[in-house]
Design an enzyme around this catalytic site. Sequence first.
Site, PDB file in Angstrom:
ATOM      1  N   TYR A   1       2.954   9.821  -0.262  1.00 45.07           N
ATOM      2  CA  TYR A   1       4.119   9.232   0.412  1.00 45.07           C
ATOM      3  C   TYR A   1       5.420   9.485  -0.346  1.00 45.07           C
ATOM      4  CZ  TYR A   1       0.436   6.384   2.648  1.00 45.07           C
ATOM      5  OH  TYR A   1      -0.677   5.933   3.294  1.00 45.07           O
TER       6      TYR A   1
ATOM      7  N   LYS B   1      -2.969   5.864  -3.798  1.00 46.32           N
ATOM      8  CA  LYS B   1      -4.027   6.814  -3.447  1.00 46.32           C
ATOM      9  C   LYS B   1      -3.784   8.158  -4.121  1.00 46.32           C
ATOM     10  CE  LYS B   1      -3.681   4.710   1.094  1.00 46.32           C
ATOM     11  NZ  LYS B   1      -2.237   4.513   1.150  1.00 46.32           N
TER      12      LYS B   1
ATOM     13  N   ASP C   1       0.826  -1.209   0.000  1.00 47.51           N
ATOM     14  CA  ASP C   1       0.000   0.000   0.000  1.00 47.51           C
ATOM     15  C   ASP C   1       0.858   1.257   0.000  1.00 47.51           C
ATOM     16  OD1 ASP C   1      -2.953   1.155   1.044  1.00 47.51           O
ATOM     17  OD2 ASP C   1      -1.244   2.267   1.833  1.00 47.51           O
TER      18      ASP C   1
END
Length: 285
Positions: free
Chosen positions: A55, A80, A50
Amino acid sequence: MTKQNIGSKVKLADGNEMPVQGLGVYRMTDENQVINSVKSAYHDGYRLFDTAQMYKNEAAVGKAVKDLNVNRDDLFITTKIAEENQGYDKVMSSFEESLKKLQLDYVDMLLVHWPIHTHFFETWRAFESLKEQGLVKSIGTSNYGMLHLQYLATKANEMPVVNQLEVHPYLSQQAMVDFDRENHIVTQAWAPLGRGRIFDDPVIVKIAEAHDKSAAQVILRWHLQRGDTFIPKSVHPQRIQQNADIYDFELSDDEMEQIAGLNRNTRISQEPEMVYEIGHQYPHH
């Protein structure tokens, strides 16, 4: 004794399957650290990885996956869309960049990282479009509350199959988990270990001693028996392995209740209200 193991999967509402347990890579910024963590986790049986645009390590995850040199179908990759990339056109263009960084033809799960009022429906329309094009297998949300999901349902052609939330014994989110379940949405816990803040809790320590397991293993087992899916993050090979070693013991109903009783409704992040302007920074994962 349950027959589940680190390879166990859950069936999503769209017919796809997702591993129950995965590795989160939040705040892993060093490329070698990401690559070593992903490789280590893969060899311990993890198949779900994930990441997120926010990030800033999608490229490192992509390199790690390429280095593994395994069948693509054997992996489940989630990313995401960041707040600043919401809105139809920005979702489409930023997702293309994400795919390039990940060196993939598709991702298994794409999540809206945080609910933003601006472009709320446009963003989701882009998600539905990416799914139709086969660039994304499943679509979901992150940090969405009941109101967000109810609002989304007024115009969505397809509802999220996953809602990623901050869930741990100090924030059990039982009402939200129940709501997700009633709406055929799988809850995926981020920060399932409460970033280590729960490890010294006397209740957890006592249960861990009784089972000859670590505090982390007891907490993850609680998630498993509760029906959550979860993505603990670690950069230490030993802990990554330890976090996967939760399938050979079982918590009693009483122990499950004791852990559930630790709920304090305390968050690491902030309550997911609707953010009205892009650039409003939350201390979220």
